[in-house]
Design a protein around this motif. Structure first.
Motif, PDB file in Angstrom:
ATOM      1  N   HIS A  27       0.836  -1.194   0.000  1.00  0.00           N
ATOM      2  CA  HIS A  27       0.000   0.000   0.000  1.00  0.00           C
ATOM      3  C   HIS A  27       0.876   1.250   0.000  1.00  0.00           C
ATOM      4  CE1 HIS A  27      -3.728  -2.200   1.885  1.00  0.00           C
ATOM      5  NE2 HIS A  27      -3.231  -2.811   0.818  1.00  0.00           N
ATOM      6  N   ASP A  28       0.342   2.326  -0.572  1.00  0.00           N
ATOM      7  CA  ASP A  28       1.068   3.592  -0.584  1.00  0.00           C
ATOM      8  C   ASP A  28       1.254   4.088   0.844  1.00  0.00           C
ATOM      9  OD1 ASP A  28       1.249   3.632  -3.328  1.00  0.00           O
ATOM     10  OD2 ASP A  28      -0.598   4.801  -3.599  1.00  0.00           O
ATOM     11  N   ASN A  29       2.418   4.612   1.137  1.00  0.00           N
ATOM     12  CA  ASN A  29       2.699   5.181   2.458  1.00  0.00           C
ATOM     13  C   ASN A  29       3.575   6.418   2.278  1.00  0.00           C
ATOM     14  OD1 ASN A  29       2.994   5.643   5.181  1.00  0.00           O
ATOM     15  ND2 ASN A  29       4.498   4.015   5.496  1.00  0.00           N
ATOM     16  N   PRO A  30       2.974   7.504   1.743  1.00  0.00           N
ATOM     17  CA  PRO A  30       3.773   8.691   1.430  1.00  0.00           C
ATOM     18  C   PRO A  30       4.162   9.518   2.650  1.00  0.00           C
ATOM     19  CG  PRO A  30       1.466   9.117   0.986  1.00  0.00           C
ATOM     20  CD  PRO A  30       1.563   7.676   1.405  1.00  0.00           C
ATOM     21  N   GLY A  31       3.526   9.258   3.805  1.00  0.00           N
ATOM     22  CA  GLY A  31       3.781  10.093   4.975  1.00  0.00           C
ATOM     23  C   GLY A  31       3.086  11.439   4.837  1.00  0.00           C
ATOM     24  N   VAL A  32       3.354  12.342   5.766  1.00  0.00           N
ATOM     25  CA  VAL A  32       2.727  13.668   5.755  1.00  0.00           C
ATOM     26  C   VAL A  32       3.569  14.620   4.906  1.00  0.00           C
ATOM     27  CG1 VAL A  32       2.011  15.630   7.153  1.00  0.00           C
ATOM     28  CG2 VAL A  32       1.706  13.314   8.026  1.00  0.00           C
ATOM     29  N   THR A  33       2.943  15.198   3.915  1.00  0.00           N
ATOM     30  CA  THR A  33       3.650  16.138   3.032  1.00  0.00           C
ATOM     31  C   THR A  33       2.998  17.513   3.007  1.00  0.00           C
ATOM     32  OG1 THR A  33       2.348  15.387   1.112  1.00  0.00           O
ATOM     33  CG2 THR A  33       4.449  14.271   1.531  1.00  0.00           C
ATOM     34  N   GLN A  34       1.805  17.661   3.605  1.00  0.00           N
ATOM     35  CA  GLN A  34       1.089  18.937   3.597  1.00  0.00           C
ATOM     36  C   GLN A  34       0.722  19.331   5.023  1.00  0.00           C
ATOM     37  OE1 GLN A  34      -1.875  17.295   0.674  1.00  0.00           O
ATOM     38  NE2 GLN A  34      -1.661  19.341  -0.233  1.00  0.00           N
ATOM     39  N   PHE A  35       0.751  20.643   5.268  1.00  0.00           N
ATOM     40  CA  PHE A  35       0.493  21.154   6.607  1.00  0.00           C
ATOM     41  C   PHE A  35      -0.348  22.423   6.550  1.00  0.00           C
ATOM     42  CE2 PHE A  35       4.550  18.957   6.629  1.00  0.00           C
ATOM     43  CZ  PHE A  35       4.472  18.156   7.756  1.00  0.00           C
ATOM     44  N   ILE A  36      -1.113  22.645   7.613  1.00  0.00           N
ATOM     45  CA  ILE A  36      -1.808  23.921   7.813  1.00  0.00           C
ATOM     46  C   ILE A  36      -0.910  24.795   8.675  1.00  0.00           C
ATOM     47  CG2 ILE A  36      -3.842  25.067   8.771  1.00  0.00           C
ATOM     48  CD1 ILE A  36      -5.343  22.377   8.404  1.00  0.00           C
ATOM     49  N   ASP A  37      -0.473  25.904   8.132  1.00  0.00           N
ATOM     50  CA  ASP A  37       0.385  26.838   8.862  1.00  0.00           C
ATOM     51  C   ASP A  37      -0.381  27.397  10.063  1.00  0.00           C
ATOM     52  OD1 ASP A  37       2.142  28.789   9.704  1.00  0.00           O
ATOM     53  OD2 ASP A  37       1.945  30.031   7.911  1.00  0.00           O
ATOM     54  N   THR A  38       0.200  27.298  11.256  1.00  0.00           N
ATOM     55  CA  THR A  38      -0.469  27.819  12.453  1.00  0.00           C
ATOM     56  C   THR A  38      -0.393  29.338  12.541  1.00  0.00           C
ATOM     57  OG1 THR A  38       1.503  27.702  13.866  1.00  0.00           O
ATOM     58  CG2 THR A  38       0.116  25.713  13.711  1.00  0.00           C
TER      59      THR A  38
END
Length: 349
Positions: A27-38
């Motif tokens: 299965h794909d496991n790209p990890g976290v690549t996008q974030f909401i800037d605080t």
């Protein structure tokens, strides 16, 4: 005496082919690549390990603290940031205390579809509402797949499990019918619900932020006496866990001490994105009409002073480009001149 023949050695390619046939590809496991800037780079780094990071897409987190420690105010600020990124923010109000007029003052766009609001009766209803909303948003393609969805749940401590609110026939129960068994119902239902909610976060590339309160265990002498409603499930399934504390800021006004704001102490006690227990602090001040605002530039200046990345010629002052400013005047000057990126660049050195 005949000897057994050893099995013929196969190749790695053959094994891969057999695995693909038996169980399919990995299965794909790209990890976290996008974030909401605080909106505050030191906090981005504490949560995600990246100054340009923040709240991770596709993950679930918890923010907890004592009363009036800035939980809802911070969450509102992050909903504003979500909208600035072209995304949609939602708020599940079990607590029934969200002040929409104050949120508008902080920059929140409360028009649909930019903001979605609900006052559910039960824990299950609130979570189901958020999942259905995320499903409809992603299915519509009205916003890009790269645009964030942030749902804030306020708060776990105020949510009522369906088994407490209604009987087996769906009839609303009277308060005097509640028993001691109902006190542990929230812990049981979070345990069964949150594992599914974590999967929905990933499926819809959404961020779910649950607010919670801090309680103190009675009689604890050694160790951390702090605990939170809803059992251990939230702590376990969260990608990040933010603990808030506060210190009042008192100021002389007309000869008397007056409460003008507070320093919010932030500790990320759990993070699956970077090492845990990173800390930072942000100043929250009240304006003339009593609205709380986060003074991020002032807070950033204080962090840079502490790290000796800004020069302080004397207590309470900052030297910048050959001139001396009080901390307040310095923060105001930096904002007016549009030089906040220069301070953030110093932070990264």
């Amino acid at each position: 005496m005949a000897t057994a023949k050893s099995p013929t050695s196969g190749s790695v390619a053959d094994l891969c082919a057999d695995l693909d046939s038996a169980i399919g590809k990995n299965h794909d496991n790209p990890g976290v690549t996008q974030f909401i800037d605080t909106g505050f780079e030191p906090l981005n780094e504490a949560i995600s390990g990246q100054y340009d990071g923040g709240l991770p897409y596709g993950r679930m987190g918890e923010m907890l603290g004592e009363s009036s420690s800035g939980k809802t105010a911070l969450a509102t600020q992050w909903m504003v940031q979500t909208q600035k990124l072209g995304g949609i923010a939602g708020f599940v109000d079990w607590e029934r205390t969200f002040a929409e007029d104050l949120a508008v003052e902080l920059g929140l766009n409360t028009k649909r579809p930019h903001w979605i609001y609900a006052k559910p009766k039960t824990w299950e209803e609130g979570n189901t509402f958020a999942v259905k909303a995320c499903q409809a948003i992603r299915r519509s393609k009205a916003i890009p797949d790269s645009a964030p969805i942030l749902f804030v749940f306020d708060s776990i401590a105020s949510a009522i499990p369906q088994s407490v609110r209604f009987d087996a026939k769906g009839v609303e129960r009277d308060i005097d019918s509640y028993t001691m068994n109902d006190t542990s119902a929230l812990a049981r239902v979070t345990s069964t619900t949150l594992k599914t909610m974590a999967q929905y976060c990933e499926e819809y590339n959404a961020t779910f932020l649950y607010l919670n309160q801090i309680r103190l265990k009675i009689g604890v002498v050694f160790g951390d006496p702090r605990t939170s409603p809803g059992g251990k499930a939230m702590e376990y399934y969260s990608t990040f866990r933010i603990m808030l504390g506060r210190t009042k800021i008192m100021q002389q006004v007309a000869g008397e001490k007056e409460f003008v704001g507070q320093n919010i102490d932030i500790q990320v006690t759990k993070s699956k994105l970077t090492k845990p227990f990173k800390e930072t602090q942000i100043r929250m001040s009240y304006d003339d009409i009593g609205i709380a605002r986060f003074d991020t530039t002032y807070s950033l200046a204080e962090i840079l002073l502490k790290d000796k990345k800004l020069v302080s010629p004397r207590n309470g002052y900052i030297e910048w480009e050959g001139k001396q400013y009080s901390k307040r005047a310095f923060a105001d000057m930096i904002e007016a001149a549009g030089k906040v990126p220069e301070l953030n660049a110093l932070l990264r050195k």
